[in-house]
Write a protein that holds these residues in place. Sequence first.
Motif, short mmCIF file in Angstrom:
data_model
loop_
_atom_site.label_atom_id
_atom_site.label_comp_id
_atom_site.label_asym_id
_atom_site.label_seq_id
_atom_site.Cartn_x
_atom_site.Cartn_y
_atom_site.Cartn_z
N UNK A 421 0.82 -1.21 0.00
CA UNK A 421 0.00 0.00 0.00
C UNK A 421 0.86 1.27 0.00
N UNK A 422 2.18 1.10 -0.33
CA UNK A 422 3.14 2.21 -0.50
C UNK A 422 3.55 2.90 0.80
N UNK A 423 3.30 2.26 1.94
CA UNK A 423 3.79 2.82 3.20
C UNK A 423 5.30 2.61 3.28
N UNK A 424 5.99 3.68 3.64
CA UNK A 424 7.45 3.64 3.72
C UNK A 424 7.88 3.58 5.19
N UNK A 425 8.66 2.54 5.52
CA UNK A 425 9.16 2.35 6.88
C UNK A 425 10.70 2.43 6.87
N UNK A 426 11.30 3.52 7.37
CA UNK A 426 12.76 3.52 7.52
C UNK A 426 13.17 2.57 8.64
N UNK A 427 14.37 2.03 8.55
CA UNK A 427 14.88 1.12 9.59
C UNK A 427 16.17 1.69 10.15
N UNK A 428 16.18 1.90 11.46
CA UNK A 428 17.33 2.47 12.15
C UNK A 428 18.11 1.35 12.86
N UNK A 429 19.44 1.50 12.90
CA UNK A 429 20.28 0.45 13.50
C UNK A 429 19.90 0.19 14.96
N UNK A 430 19.69 1.25 15.73
CA UNK A 430 19.42 1.10 17.17
C UNK A 430 17.94 0.85 17.45
N UNK A 431 17.06 1.60 16.80
CA UNK A 431 15.63 1.57 17.15
C UNK A 431 14.81 0.62 16.28
N UNK A 433 12.54 -0.54 13.10
CA UNK A 433 11.59 0.08 12.17
C UNK A 433 11.00 1.34 12.80
N UNK A 434 11.10 2.45 12.06
CA UNK A 434 10.51 3.72 12.49
C UNK A 434 9.15 3.85 11.84
#
Length: 516
Positions: A421-431, A433-434
């Motif tokens: 559905x085109x949702x963009x999830x950035x992934x951070x090393x520490x935290x 999935x944002x």
Amino acid sequence: MKNYRKLFRKLHRWPGVVLSFMLLYFGVTGIFMNHREYFATHDVNRNWLPSNYQYKNWNNAGVKGSLILGSDSLLVYGNIGIWLTDSLLTDYKSFNNGFPEGSDNRKIMDVHKDAKGNLYAATLYGLWSYDKSRAEWKRFEDYDPHDRFVGIESVGDTLFVVNRSYLFKGKADGINSRLEKTELPAPAGYDSKILLFTTLWQIHSGEIFGIPGKLFVDFLGLVTIFLSITGLIYFYFPEWIKRRRQKEKNYTRMVKVNRWSLKWHNYVGVWSVAFLLVVYAAGIFLRPPMLIAIAYSKVKPIKYSHLDQPNPWYDKLRDIIYDKDRDILIFSTYDGMYFSETDKLQLTPFKYQPPVSVMGITTFEPFGGGAYLIGSFSGLFVWHPDHPEIYNYLTKKIHVEQKGGRPVGDYKITGHIITPDSTFYPVDYDHGVLSPQNKPYPQMPQNVLDASQLSLWNVCLEIHTGRFFEALLGIFYILIVPLAGMASLVVLISGTLLWYKNHRPQRKRKNREITE
């Protein structure tokens, strides 16, 4: 003269005792790290490691990217391998059939689907295509299986693949694809300079002189272990011998071991000190905070070394993407972002460059309107090749470039996930999935956690760089490498000077006797 000897003895003895235990693990882990491919099938259960090595919310660089297969399915890939999931992101099935066992063998850099629906995977150890008839991945055997492939793109029926040094081009035909290896020409104004960091890294590992260099540094690792053990023997044995003598116990064997240890500790140490100084000094600058001093410095490659390559793009390519609106290929490289026509492969740098960490790009996705999302340990940015302004996607502010300072940003982006559905999830090393506030990303299911271990090579890396002790020391763990390195230099130099002072009179006396 006596005062100098006393000073040298203290500088060599007391720091050396503490360092001996540290140098033991530096030597052992360094040797393991120098031969990654031989230990690729060996993993360590994350449950045996400190809590910061447990996966929580897809963190610890577990995810590099995703590939949408249809309206109800997508592939999620990265250090966890490749997993097939549904549109709800809850049901995960392993998509790793065909890959060898071991986390390193399933370290995925990119997964691509061509116009015919064929799947390809760029991995740490080679290029793969998915054989639908056997439901398994099959490696392209025409290329070195130890080549690190990093990016895949297709334009029509033409497949473009890059490893760290070369472009491969050919007709996209799944497991039957035949790709021609191409050395990209030098860009205009090419001066052959490389990052000082790269030079020091390869000096420290020995790779700068190929396999012979790595084997020689392995030998220095064994020397380090030997000096540490013999040093500890000479430190502790005299007191133990004294106690056994007082108790009238046999101590003859301990005396022999002590004398042998001292003799060979001096002999091996003196003859190897110059090489150890170079390797130890190079290692100091490979981790923060000393890394900051050399992060952007460039030097000419050492003549006749492994870095003195005719290929101007040796170990510099990081990713590739096709811009259909501009009809160009965009290359992410160690030296910045470049573009090229699809039929005339001549790379030209973009005028405006996005911020990318020295550790390399991790997200490279179209954003719309001719812009791209660029992610790395520097953060996540919206970059338009034709505009000077660069937008920080996470802070919602215009990026202001800062020279110097930390080599990482507030967010250490390791990848991203894009859903059907085109949702963009950035992934951070520490935290991990944002997630947007209205669309939280589901936690890692147990079957993914159970299958996602840490490779033995990575465990050695974490110990070697000091990150393994972060849970105990906090942020101060970053001082382990520079302080241990500098202290090791002091121990080596003081030990050599002490040996020289102790043996110089003997040489003079022998010379006088010969003259007379």
